[in-house]
Design a protein around this motif. Sequence first.
Motif, PDB file in Angstrom:
ATOM      1  N   PHE A 245       0.857  -1.200   0.000  1.00 34.89           N
ATOM      2  CA  PHE A 245       0.000   0.000   0.000  1.00 34.89           C
ATOM      3  C   PHE A 245       0.892   1.249   0.000  1.00 34.89           C
ATOM      4  O   PHE A 245       0.570   2.254  -0.644  1.00 34.89           O
ATOM      5  CB  PHE A 245      -0.933   0.027   1.217  1.00 34.89           C
ATOM      6  N   GLY A 246       2.013   1.181   0.696  1.00 31.22           N
ATOM      7  CA  GLY A 246       2.967   2.287   0.702  1.00 31.22           C
ATOM      8  C   GLY A 246       3.615   2.498  -0.661  1.00 31.22           C
ATOM      9  O   GLY A 246       3.850   3.643  -1.073  1.00 31.22           O
ATOM     10  N   LEU A 247       3.908   1.400  -1.372  1.00 33.47           N
ATOM     11  CA  LEU A 247       4.455   1.534  -2.726  1.00 33.47           C
ATOM     12  C   LEU A 247       3.441   2.232  -3.631  1.00 33.47           C
ATOM     13  O   LEU A 247       3.799   3.094  -4.442  1.00 33.47           O
ATOM     14  CB  LEU A 247       4.797   0.156  -3.306  1.00 33.47           C
ATOM     15  N   LEU A 248       2.169   1.855  -3.490  1.00 32.90           N
ATOM     16  CA  LEU A 248       1.123   2.399  -4.362  1.00 32.90           C
ATOM     17  C   LEU A 248       0.770   3.842  -4.004  1.00 32.90           C
ATOM     18  O   LEU A 248       0.525   4.664  -4.885  1.00 32.90           O
ATOM     19  CB  LEU A 248      -0.141   1.519  -4.275  1.00 32.90           C
ATOM     20  N   ALA A 249       0.711   4.156  -2.709  1.00 29.41           N
ATOM     21  CA  ALA A 249       0.287   5.500  -2.288  1.00 29.41           C
ATOM     22  C   ALA A 249       1.471   6.450  -2.162  1.00 29.41           C
ATOM     23  O   ALA A 249       1.320   7.657  -2.323  1.00 29.41           O
ATOM     24  CB  ALA A 249      -0.462   5.426  -0.950  1.00 29.41           C
ATOM     25  N   GLY A 250       2.651   5.907  -1.876  1.00 32.63           N
ATOM     26  CA  GLY A 250       3.816   6.747  -1.647  1.00 32.63           C
ATOM     27  C   GLY A 250       4.811   6.713  -2.799  1.00 32.63           C
ATOM     28  O   GLY A 250       4.910   7.663  -3.583  1.00 32.63           O
ATOM     29  N   THR A 251       5.531   5.599  -2.929  1.00 34.49           N
ATOM     30  CA  THR A 251       6.642   5.507  -3.883  1.00 34.49           C
ATOM     31  C   THR A 251       6.207   5.865  -5.309  1.00 34.49           C
ATOM     32  O   THR A 251       6.879   6.643  -5.990  1.00 34.49           O
ATOM     33  CB  THR A 251       7.249   4.092  -3.838  1.00 34.49           C
ATOM     34  N   LEU A 252       5.093   5.289  -5.763  1.00 31.37           N
ATOM     35  CA  LEU A 252       4.622   5.555  -7.128  1.00 31.37           C
ATOM     36  C   LEU A 252       4.420   7.047  -7.375  1.00 31.37           C
ATOM     37  O   LEU A 252       4.656   7.548  -8.475  1.00 31.37           O
ATOM     38  CB  LEU A 252       3.297   4.812  -7.376  1.00 31.37           C
ATOM     39  N   ASN A 253       3.989   7.770  -6.344  1.00 38.01           N
ATOM     40  CA  ASN A 253       3.647   9.189  -6.504  1.00 38.01           C
ATOM     41  C   ASN A 253       4.793  10.134  -6.143  1.00 38.01           C
ATOM     42  O   ASN A 253       4.588  11.348  -6.100  1.00 38.01           O
ATOM     43  CB  ASN A 253       2.425   9.515  -5.637  1.00 38.01           C
ATOM     44  N   GLY A 254       5.968   9.578  -5.853  1.00 31.26           N
ATOM     45  CA  GLY A 254       7.062  10.443  -5.427  1.00 31.26           C
ATOM     46  C   GLY A 254       6.822  11.032  -4.043  1.00 31.26           C
ATOM     47  O   GLY A 254       7.360  12.089  -3.710  1.00 31.26           O
ATOM     48  N   ALA A 255       6.016  10.350  -3.243  1.00 33.64           N
ATOM     49  CA  ALA A 255       5.748  10.793  -1.868  1.00 33.64           C
ATOM     50  C   ALA A 255       6.608   9.978  -0.901  1.00 33.64           C
ATOM     51  O   ALA A 255       7.224   8.986  -1.285  1.00 33.64           O
ATOM     52  CB  ALA A 255       4.265  10.633  -1.543  1.00 33.64           C
ATOM     53  N   ALA A 256       6.631  10.406   0.373  1.00 36.40           N
ATOM     54  CA  ALA A 256       7.486   9.758   1.370  1.00 36.40           C
ATOM     55  C   ALA A 256       7.066   8.310   1.617  1.00 36.40           C
ATOM     56  O   ALA A 256       5.880   7.982   1.577  1.00 36.40           O
ATOM     57  CB  ALA A 256       7.427  10.530   2.686  1.00 36.40           C
ATOM     58  N   MET A 257       8.059   7.465   1.878  1.00 39.01           N
ATOM     59  CA  MET A 257       7.799   6.055   2.188  1.00 39.01           C
ATOM     60  C   MET A 257       9.024   5.526   2.921  1.00 39.01           C
ATOM     61  O   MET A 257      10.138   5.999   2.691  1.00 39.01           O
ATOM     62  CB  MET A 257       7.527   5.302   0.876  1.00 39.01           C
ATOM     63  N   GLY A 258       8.819   4.560   3.809  1.00 34.66           N
ATOM     64  CA  GLY A 258       9.935   3.961   4.543  1.00 34.66           C
ATOM     65  C   GLY A 258      10.602   4.989   5.435  1.00 34.66           C
ATOM     66  O   GLY A 258       9.941   5.745   6.146  1.00 34.66           O
ATOM     67  N   SER A 259      11.927   5.040   5.366  1.00 27.60           N
ATOM     68  CA  SER A 259      12.675   5.929   6.263  1.00 27.60           C
ATOM     69  C   SER A 259      12.453   7.405   5.942  1.00 27.60           C
ATOM     70  O   SER A 259      12.860   8.277   6.707  1.00 27.60           O
ATOM     71  CB  SER A 259      14.167   5.600   6.184  1.00 27.60           C
ATOM     72  N   GLU A 260      11.835   7.715   4.809  1.00 26.00           N
ATOM     73  CA  GLU A 260      11.559   9.121   4.464  1.00 26.00           C
ATOM     74  C   GLU A 260      10.393   9.706   5.267  1.00 26.00           C
ATOM     75  O   GLU A 260      10.209  10.932   5.295  1.00 26.00           O
ATOM     76  CB  GLU A 260      11.212   9.241   2.971  1.00 26.00           C
ATOM     77  N   THR A 261       9.605   8.831   5.880  1.00 26.48           N
ATOM     78  CA  THR A 261       8.405   9.289   6.588  1.00 26.48           C
ATOM     79  C   THR A 261       8.766  10.251   7.718  1.00 26.48           C
ATOM     80  O   THR A 261       9.652   9.977   8.521  1.00 26.48           O
ATOM     81  CB  THR A 261       7.634   8.075   7.152  1.00 26.48           C
ATOM     82  N   VAL A 262       8.060  11.393   7.758  1.00 26.61           N
ATOM     83  CA  VAL A 262       8.251  12.398   8.812  1.00 26.61           C
ATOM     84  C   VAL A 262       7.204  12.146   9.897  1.00 26.61           C
ATOM     85  O   VAL A 262       6.010  12.039   9.594  1.00 26.61           O
ATOM     86  CB  VAL A 262       8.070  13.819   8.222  1.00 26.61           C
ATOM     87  N   ASP A 263       7.642  12.052  11.146  1.00 23.30           N
ATOM     88  CA  ASP A 263       6.706  11.816  12.249  1.00 23.30           C
ATOM     89  C   ASP A 263       5.983  13.113  12.591  1.00 23.30           C
ATOM     90  O   ASP A 263       6.534  13.999  13.238  1.00 23.30           O
ATOM     91  CB  ASP A 263       7.463  11.283  13.468  1.00 23.30           C
ATOM     92  N   PHE A 264       4.740  13.221  12.147  1.00 26.19           N
ATOM     93  CA  PHE A 264       3.990  14.476  12.308  1.00 26.19           C
ATOM     94  C   PHE A 264       3.506  14.676  13.743  1.00 26.19           C
ATOM     95  O   PHE A 264       2.933  15.720  14.054  1.00 26.19           O
ATOM     96  CB  PHE A 264       2.854  14.565  11.302  1.00 26.19           C
ATOM     97  N   ASN A 265       3.711  13.687  14.595  1.00 23.99           N
ATOM     98  CA  ASN A 265       3.411  13.886  16.015  1.00 23.99           C
ATOM     99  C   ASN A 265       4.553  14.617  16.719  1.00 23.99           C
ATOM    100  O   ASN A 265       4.344  15.368  17.667  1.00 23.99           O
ATOM    101  CB  ASN A 265       3.183  12.537  16.704  1.00 23.99           C
ATOM    102  N   ALA A 266       5.767  14.386  16.234  1.00 25.16           N
ATOM    103  CA  ALA A 266       6.953  14.892  16.927  1.00 25.16           C
ATOM    104  C   ALA A 266       7.527  16.137  16.270  1.00 25.16           C
ATOM    105  O   ALA A 266       8.301  16.862  16.873  1.00 25.16           O
ATOM    106  CB  ALA A 266       8.021  13.802  16.972  1.00 25.16           C
ATOM    107  N   ASP A 267       7.168  16.395  15.033  1.00 25.24           N
ATOM    108  CA  ASP A 267       7.844  17.407  14.220  1.00 25.24           C
ATOM    109  C   ASP A 267       6.812  18.434  13.741  1.00 25.24           C
ATOM    110  O   ASP A 267       5.820  18.089  13.104  1.00 25.24           O
ATOM    111  CB  ASP A 267       8.503  16.687  13.028  1.00 25.24           C
ATOM    112  N   ASP A 268       7.051  19.715  14.044  1.00 18.03           N
ATOM    113  CA  ASP A 268       6.096  20.762  13.650  1.00 18.03           C
ATOM    114  C   ASP A 268       6.601  21.640  12.514  1.00 18.03           C
ATOM    115  O   ASP A 268       5.968  22.647  12.184  1.00 18.03           O
ATOM    116  CB  ASP A 268       5.785  21.675  14.852  1.00 18.03           C
ATOM    117  N   VAL A 269       7.746  21.287  11.936  1.00 17.88           N
ATOM    118  CA  VAL A 269       8.326  22.204  10.951  1.00 17.88           C
ATOM    119  C   VAL A 269       8.573  21.589   9.569  1.00 17.88           C
ATOM    120  O   VAL A 269       8.701  22.319   8.586  1.00 17.88           O
ATOM    121  CB  VAL A 269       9.664  22.800  11.475  1.00 17.88           C
ATOM    122  N   THR A 270       8.633  20.262   9.488  1.00 21.04           N
ATOM    123  CA  THR A 270       9.021  19.628   8.229  1.00 21.04           C
ATOM    124  C   THR A 270       7.795  19.156   7.443  1.00 21.04           C
ATOM    125  O   THR A 270       6.958  18.440   7.982  1.00 21.04           O
ATOM    126  CB  THR A 270       9.927  18.409   8.501  1.00 21.04           C
TER     127      THR A 270
END
Lengths: 358, 358
Positions: A245-270
């Motif tokens: 599902f990550g390959l289809l929703a993320g990688t295929l679209n040039g969006a974040a996947m795997g280690s590229e994922t930004v933790d939106f709970n911990a990070d308010d700037v990225t």
Amino acid sequence: MKADAATSAPPQRLPAAQLKRFIADSLLAVGLPAKDAATCAELMVRADLHGADGHGIFRLPQYVRRIKGGAVNVKPKVKVAREAAGMALVDGDNGMGHVVMSFAAKTAIAKAKTAGAAWVGVHRSNHAGPASLYAAMPLAHDMIGLYLAVGNANHMAPWGGIDLLLSTNPIAVGAPGNETNIVLDMATTVAAYGKVKTAVQRGETLPEGWMIDHQGRPLTDPKRAEEGLLVPIGGYKGYGLALVFGLLAGTLNGAAMGSETVDFNADDVTPTNTGHAIVAISIAAFGDVDEFKRRVDKLAREIRRSKPMPGVARIWLPGEQSRAKFEERSKLGVPIPQPLRAGLDKLARELKIKALGT
Amino acid sequence: MKADAATSAPPQRLPAAQLKRFIADSLLAVGLPAKDAATCAELMVRADLHGADGHGIFRLPQYVRRIKGGAVNVKPKVKVAREAAGMALVDGDNGMGHVVMSFAAKTAIAKAKTAGAAWVGVHRSNHAGPASLYAAMPLAHDMIGLYLAVGNANHMAPWGGIDLLLSTNPIAVGAPGNETNIVLDMATTVAAYGKVKTAVQRGETLPEGWMIDHQGRPLTDPKRAEEGLLVPIGGYKGYGLALVFGLLAGTLNGAAMGSETVDFNADDVTPTNTGHAIVAISIAAFGDVDEFKRRVDKLAREIRRSKPMPGVARIWLPGEQSRAKFEERSKLGVPIPQPLRAGLDKLARELKIKALGT
């Protein structure tokens, strides 16, 4: 203890209209155009009405924090970046996920009207609330909806491993009947992380099966949740689903996947560069729409009337409990627990807007 | 005991070419055109080489029995019944599933070349072997493949229920890298029914978690497998997945679903009206193909090199174990256990064809 008593007091119920107004006011105050603020408010409250408590107004303080931190673009130019007859890639320009995904779902529905089916990928988006919101949008157009997303925090490891490389990447599928719509919305883990957070807040022991520790042993102590891994459904199978599902929703679209994922709970700037996929499938392209709906209704009846195990009161269809909640909450209002209420009051003071329900 | 000793003797290994010839000879003998017999033989042996032992030559006696019973059309006119730019509905004319699905996958790939993505539904088909065969076909065209199917026997109940209304409806997704292809192929139950059948044949205790009885208690006695229900992955989640995959692969296409499913293990005369869906997604439509493949490789390396739990030798990617089996069996041959060999020898005598490997 006083704190416990306050926490366990029955939550106040507020009408959806008040929640919508408060959300829209908040988002206007941090710079969203009125139309986009209204879209977010409408969809966030729809989540609350359907019982997706971790995806509605509960998220508002976090959204505002990230907007103020510069992580989210309040005035995005959402657009179709690439397209062909049966697909489109939507560039969310780092806008609010609800705004981006509404655009993407509309695009998929419009394209499926002529192409019969359309697969729309999305990149540079943000958290958009529960998957079911978008999978359900094609239903009013006599279409089936399929939605996939990359989650915005990695709480899952590849099966057998420890490193948090995957999110709870969800799937939602909606199909219309005349009597009943079937709408499945699920994370690929046994429990979504929101459920863990709620249990931790309440100091409740986690049910066995939700999390494991770094030795693979069940982790049930809420104080240790930080060192836990969410367990994928079916072990390696849920891991595999989260990955593809990550390959289809993320990688295929040039969006974040795997280690590229930004933790939106911990990070308010990225910016998260969140990826989604929404597929609209026109039922009329495949056959007779009424016949399809009759068959969905028949299947729904077969399942509802099927024999339950001893002690099971009722067999549910995917989406049926959410719909029951929607009806109840539309009448009685959305329950707002005291800690959430306190957070929203604090937000109102910060943003210098009217408090919720006033 | 002699019988046990024979069963537990290491199975003979036979080269793929011999298996292919035997399958093609068998299917020719019951009336398939040479081209279709060759397609079935190629795909069934591909399943065997990849370790999908329940989906290859193992199925041949059953296929022949159903062809002789009139349940399967040996000379189908497989055709596109409906189409638009981004979709097609393929009418399998009750032909062998391998023939029908090869046609459907080709159709999806051809349409995705211009439409960017194409959703192809199939009705009036039959069992087509492992899902991964078809999800992997788009990869050579720089496309992602997604396959769904309705299984041909109901061994799952709606969650909380007893009535067998659902099959183990599988999903497969394939995505290409330069170094590694990722190919997930899974049933929506903890164990596929084939695994249960194998354990029953061997008199082995079933692992807890595979099946439950009508009270919801674990069922591990192989003698009681007939009264058992397969457990969906993640409980109600796997039930939901089986249901919506069935809506997409079956109901949408006018194929069998729910109580309409014909048990192809027990019935040799009734067409199954098996439904499938195959989606081809052109990577070039969404972005740069090389960039996509590099990102798949990077993700695969991240996962492979991620930290395992104590006692875990290796983190696997979906499809990696099948590929390892493919390489081993391509060199050393496909293991044919004695009971299967005996069944194939009996088949050869019935069909008056040369025995396997002679």
